[in-house]
Design an enzyme around this catalytic site. Structure first.
Site, PDB file in Angstrom:
ATOM      1  N   CYS A  89       0.869  -1.179   0.000  1.00  0.00           N
ATOM      2  CA  CYS A  89       0.000   0.000   0.000  1.00  0.00           C
ATOM      3  C   CYS A  89       0.901   1.222   0.000  1.00  0.00           C
ATOM      4  CB  CYS A  89      -0.951   0.031   1.184  1.00  0.00           C
ATOM      5  SG  CYS A  89      -2.154   1.394   1.034  1.00  0.00           S
ATOM      6  N   CYS A 207       0.375   3.950  -7.586  1.00  0.00           N
ATOM      7  CA  CYS A 207      -0.653   3.372  -6.719  1.00  0.00           C
ATOM      8  C   CYS A 207      -0.729   1.877  -7.012  1.00  0.00           C
ATOM      9  CB  CYS A 207      -2.006   4.018  -7.004  1.00  0.00           C
ATOM     10  SG  CYS A 207      -3.391   3.280  -6.099  1.00  0.00           S
TER      11      CYS A 207
END
Length: 265
Positions: A89, A207
């Protein structure tokens, strides 16, 4: 990237642990596909074992809460005696401020070691900045799915590692499931909008949730610049932690083994 004490994995097979946001739908598809191609080229096999931490909306509050669960997730995934743990993440770590990947990787490594299953650790945040630095990239452009505040934060994090972010396109999607539904076929057109004057590399997806794999090679071929994503940088560092040379086709020169980052980064 944190290296473990040596241990003996099964011959010809490596176990990869993932810590992902609960709403992530991309890393458990893109990474296995990348490693399937690696297996096709080398004959070495990889399995994936995941732990999930709650995250629905990409906000500073939910990101901080996810970070607080990292050690617990590391314990649960290390129960599978994995060889490497990827903390997948990127923005959760970057939200803690420049250089935060060092502390996050240390927390996860300590938790796995204390659980009796030491493992190498790479975070997507650390992987991205280390890979860019290792490639000698001093000026980059990037695409993010984030709202403006988080896009600025990611840019600041990369610049905190000494890499100028020359231009950015932020897609302003707050819901993490919606990020996972973005069409990677749109990325070549988005990349063309970036001001690439004097840049060394393109970060096509800053991302781990924004799908990008299908467009990495086409964008690299069209623009003539190295193209890196959070996922490809993470895959590169997993391979490096395992001592395996990259041999992945169709995902950019980095994972094809045609670019050789400085391994001291």
């Amino acid at each position: 990237m944190i290296q473990p004490q040596p241990h003996s994995p099964p011959a010809n097979r490596s176990r990869i642990g993932l810590i992902v946001p609960s709403s992530n739908t991309t890393m458990e598809t893109e990474l296995p596909e990348l490693f399937r191609r690696q297996t096709e080229a080398t004959g070495h096999h990889y399995t994936f074992h995941s732990a999930r931490a709650a995250l629905k909306n990409v906000t500073p509050e939910e990101l901080a809460a996810m970070v607080s669960k990292a050690a617990d997730c590391a314990v649960s995934v290390s129960d599978a005696d994995v060889d490497v743990i990827a903390y997948a993440c990127l923005v959760a770590v970057m939200a803690q401020g420049p250089g935060a990947h060092v502390g996050s990787e240390s927390v996860i490594a300590d938790a796995a070691r204390s659980n009796g299953h030491p493992a190498a650790v790479a975070s997507s945040a650390g992987a991205l900045v280390r890979t860019l630095a290792g490639l000698g990239a001093r000026r980059v452009v990037m695409v993010t799915p984030y709202m403006p505040e988080l896009t600025r934060m990611v840019g600041d994090y990369i610049e905190g590692a000494g890499i100028e972010v020359h231009d950015v396109v932020g897609l302003e999607v707050a819901d993490n499931l919606e990020v996972g539904r973005l069409d990677p076929a749109q990325l070549p057109g988005i990349a063309r909008r970036l001001d690439r004057e004097g840049v060394d590399a393109v970060v096509l997806s800053a991302c781990v949730q924004m799908p990008s794999l299908a467009s990495v090679q086409p964008v690299e071929d069209e623009l003539g610049l190295p193209v890196v994503t959070a996922a490809t940088a993470t895959a590169y560092e997993i391979l490096k932690a395992l001592g395996h040379g990259p041999a992945i086709e169709g995902a950019g020169r980095l994972l094809a083994g045609q670019l050789v980052p400085n391994l001291h980064n």
